[in-house]
Design a protein around this motif. Structure first.
Motif, PDB file in Angstrom:
ATOM      1  N   PHE A 190      77.228  43.410  29.300  1.00  0.00           N
ATOM      2  CA  PHE A 190      75.997  42.663  29.058  1.00  0.00           C
ATOM      3  C   PHE A 190      76.389  41.207  28.883  1.00  0.00           C
ATOM      4  CE2 PHE A 190      73.276  40.600  25.880  1.00  0.00           C
ATOM      5  CZ  PHE A 190      72.042  40.699  26.501  1.00  0.00           C
ATOM      6  N   ASN A 191      75.789  40.348  29.693  1.00  0.00           N
ATOM      7  CA  ASN A 191      76.098  38.923  29.642  1.00  0.00           C
ATOM      8  C   ASN A 191      74.779  38.158  29.613  1.00  0.00           C
ATOM      9  OD1 ASN A 191      77.562  36.559  29.704  1.00  0.00           O
ATOM     10  ND2 ASN A 191      77.792  36.559  31.910  1.00  0.00           N
ATOM     11  N   ASN A 192      74.642  37.231  28.671  1.00  0.00           N
ATOM     12  CA  ASN A 192      73.406  36.465  28.603  1.00  0.00           C
ATOM     13  C   ASN A 192      73.679  35.116  27.948  1.00  0.00           C
ATOM     14  OD1 ASN A 192      70.729  35.806  28.882  1.00  0.00           O
ATOM     15  ND2 ASN A 192      69.957  37.647  27.873  1.00  0.00           N
ATOM     16  N   THR A 193      72.815  34.165  28.272  1.00  0.00           N
ATOM     17  CA  THR A 193      72.887  32.839  27.685  1.00  0.00           C
ATOM     18  C   THR A 193      71.515  32.491  27.115  1.00  0.00           C
ATOM     19  OG1 THR A 193      74.542  32.151  29.294  1.00  0.00           O
ATOM     20  CG2 THR A 193      73.398  30.409  28.116  1.00  0.00           C
ATOM     21  N   PHE A 194      71.522  32.047  25.870  1.00  0.00           N
ATOM     22  CA  PHE A 194      70.289  31.670  25.188  1.00  0.00           C
ATOM     23  C   PHE A 194      70.332  30.170  24.933  1.00  0.00           C
ATOM     24  CE2 PHE A 194      71.576  35.939  23.952  1.00  0.00           C
ATOM     25  CZ  PHE A 194      70.446  36.676  24.233  1.00  0.00           C
ATOM     26  N   SER A 195      69.233  29.489  25.243  1.00  0.00           N
ATOM     27  CA  SER A 195      69.165  28.029  25.052  1.00  0.00           C
ATOM     28  C   SER A 195      67.943  27.674  24.222  1.00  0.00           C
ATOM     29  CB  SER A 195      69.069  27.320  26.407  1.00  0.00           C
ATOM     30  OG  SER A 195      70.211  27.575  27.176  1.00  0.00           O
ATOM     31  N   TYR A 196      68.124  26.703  23.333  1.00  0.00           N
ATOM     32  CA  TYR A 196      67.008  26.177  22.557  1.00  0.00           C
ATOM     33  C   TYR A 196      67.310  24.726  22.243  1.00  0.00           C
ATOM     34  CZ  TYR A 196      63.652  25.411  18.824  1.00  0.00           C
ATOM     35  OH  TYR A 196      62.633  24.917  18.044  1.00  0.00           O
ATOM     36  N   LYS A 197      66.487  23.831  22.777  1.00  0.00           N
ATOM     37  CA  LYS A 197      66.694  22.400  22.645  1.00  0.00           C
ATOM     38  C   LYS A 197      68.112  22.068  23.082  1.00  0.00           C
ATOM     39  CE  LYS A 197      62.982  21.776  19.377  1.00  0.00           C
ATOM     40  NZ  LYS A 197      62.513  21.242  18.120  1.00  0.00           N
ATOM     41  N   PHE A 233      79.356  28.826  22.007  1.00  0.00           N
ATOM     42  CA  PHE A 233      78.267  28.136  21.326  1.00  0.00           C
ATOM     43  C   PHE A 233      78.482  26.643  21.500  1.00  0.00           C
ATOM     44  CE2 PHE A 233      76.315  26.200  17.565  1.00  0.00           C
ATOM     45  CZ  PHE A 233      75.013  26.661  17.741  1.00  0.00           C
ATOM     46  N   SER A 234      77.432  25.940  21.936  1.00  0.00           N
ATOM     47  CA  SER A 234      77.572  24.493  22.140  1.00  0.00           C
ATOM     48  C   SER A 234      76.292  23.771  21.729  1.00  0.00           C
ATOM     49  CB  SER A 234      77.888  24.180  23.606  1.00  0.00           C
ATOM     50  OG  SER A 234      76.793  24.507  24.434  1.00  0.00           O
ATOM     51  N   TYR A 235      76.477  22.492  21.445  1.00  0.00           N
ATOM     52  CA  TYR A 235      75.345  21.620  21.145  1.00  0.00           C
ATOM     53  C   TYR A 235      75.508  20.343  21.956  1.00  0.00           C
ATOM     54  CZ  TYR A 235      72.103  18.512  18.786  1.00  0.00           C
ATOM     55  OH  TYR A 235      71.090  17.628  18.525  1.00  0.00           O
ATOM     56  N   THR A 236      74.493  20.008  22.736  1.00  0.00           N
ATOM     57  CA  THR A 236      74.486  18.775  23.521  1.00  0.00           C
ATOM     58  C   THR A 236      73.642  17.742  22.788  1.00  0.00           C
ATOM     59  OG1 THR A 236      74.685  20.033  25.573  1.00  0.00           O
ATOM     60  CG2 THR A 236      73.920  17.761  25.766  1.00  0.00           C
ATOM     61  N   PHE A 237      74.263  16.606  22.528  1.00  0.00           N
ATOM     62  CA  PHE A 237      73.574  15.553  21.772  1.00  0.00           C
ATOM     63  C   PHE A 237      72.451  14.943  22.610  1.00  0.00           C
ATOM     64  CE2 PHE A 237      77.801  15.738  19.871  1.00  0.00           C
ATOM     65  CZ  PHE A 237      77.471  15.844  18.527  1.00  0.00           C
ATOM     66  N   PRO A 238      71.333  14.572  21.978  1.00  0.00           N
ATOM     67  CA  PRO A 238      70.206  13.970  22.704  1.00  0.00           C
ATOM     68  C   PRO A 238      70.610  12.630  23.334  1.00  0.00           C
ATOM     69  CG  PRO A 238      69.536  14.636  20.485  1.00  0.00           C
ATOM     70  CD  PRO A 238      71.015  14.777  20.555  1.00  0.00           C
ATOM     71  N   GLN A 239      70.020  12.339  24.486  1.00  0.00           N
ATOM     72  CA  GLN A 239      70.319  11.104  25.211  1.00  0.00           C
ATOM     73  C   GLN A 239      69.951   9.858  24.390  1.00  0.00           C
ATOM     74  OE1 GLN A 239      71.855  10.557  28.169  1.00  0.00           O
ATOM     75  NE2 GLN A 239      72.311  12.747  28.184  1.00  0.00           N
TER      76      GLN A 239
END
Length: 194
Positions: free
Chosen positions: A30-37, A122-128
């Motif tokens: 089972f492979n999945n990616t969840f994104s939120y903001k 797990f990653s976080y992309t900073f807002p532009q």
């Protein structure tokens, strides 16, 4: 130990070995990616349902070598219902010699199925808006983990993916060892584009 004379010659020998029905009836993941903001979580589970070696029996009980606690259930005068032969510290005795047959029999095989948490990212992309003030076009922080946890009934096999009794390939015949599992790794990092 009690053995079946499979070839019917009246002698229990190595030719009477049970050839275990090894294999993998089914497997998957089972492979999945969840994104939120700006957050992203990726997860991968792998499972394997199969029959294989479940008891590592490198040496007979009674030998001067480390043993796993599997042998604590061996036959003794107070534990006569065990399917594991008794121990002998004397090589060449019938009970000590029987271990060659025992370790080649179906007694050391069973359900070798497992479920493995293979990877988590797990990653976080900073807002532009934050980045344009410091002249960075893109930036993120992340943590990645691999081979984080394995659920298995079998506690005597170090590598549930192989269930190989003996050493890794290249050690040669007769070398006693165990295949080590894939290493658990955790990596932290920062990605920046200028």
């Amino acid at each position: 130990a009690m053995y079946e004379d499979r070839d019917g010659n009246g002698v229990i020998n190595i030719n009477d070995r049970y050839v275990a029905d090894l294999g993998t009836p089914f497997f998957g993941g089972f492979n999945n990616t969840f994104s939120y903001k700006g957050f992203e979580l990726g997860i991968f589970f792998q499972f394997n349902h199969r029959f294989g070696v479940t008891q590592i029996v490198n040496t007979r009980p009674g030998a001067l070598a480390n043993q796993n606690d599997y042998w604590l259930g061996r036959w003794t005068p107070t534990n006569t219902g065990s399917n594991i032969p008794g121990s002998s510290a004397t090589a060449g005795t019938p009970i000590a010699s029987s271990y060659n047959l025992f370790t080649s029999s179906d007694a050391v095989y069973g359900d070798a199925s497992y479920l493995k948490l293979r990877s988590v990212n797990f990653s976080y992309t900073f807002p532009q808006e934050w980045l344009k003030h410091i002249k960075v076009s893109n930036a993120s922080i992340f943590v990645q983990g691999q081979n984080l946890y394995t659920w298995a009934k079998n506690k005597y096999i170090l590598d549930t993916e192989t269930t190989v009794q003996g050493g890794p390939s290249g050690l040669g015949t007769g070398v006693i060892g165990q295949v080590l599992p894939p290493l658990r790794t955790i990596v932290f990092g920062v990605n920046c584009s200028f």
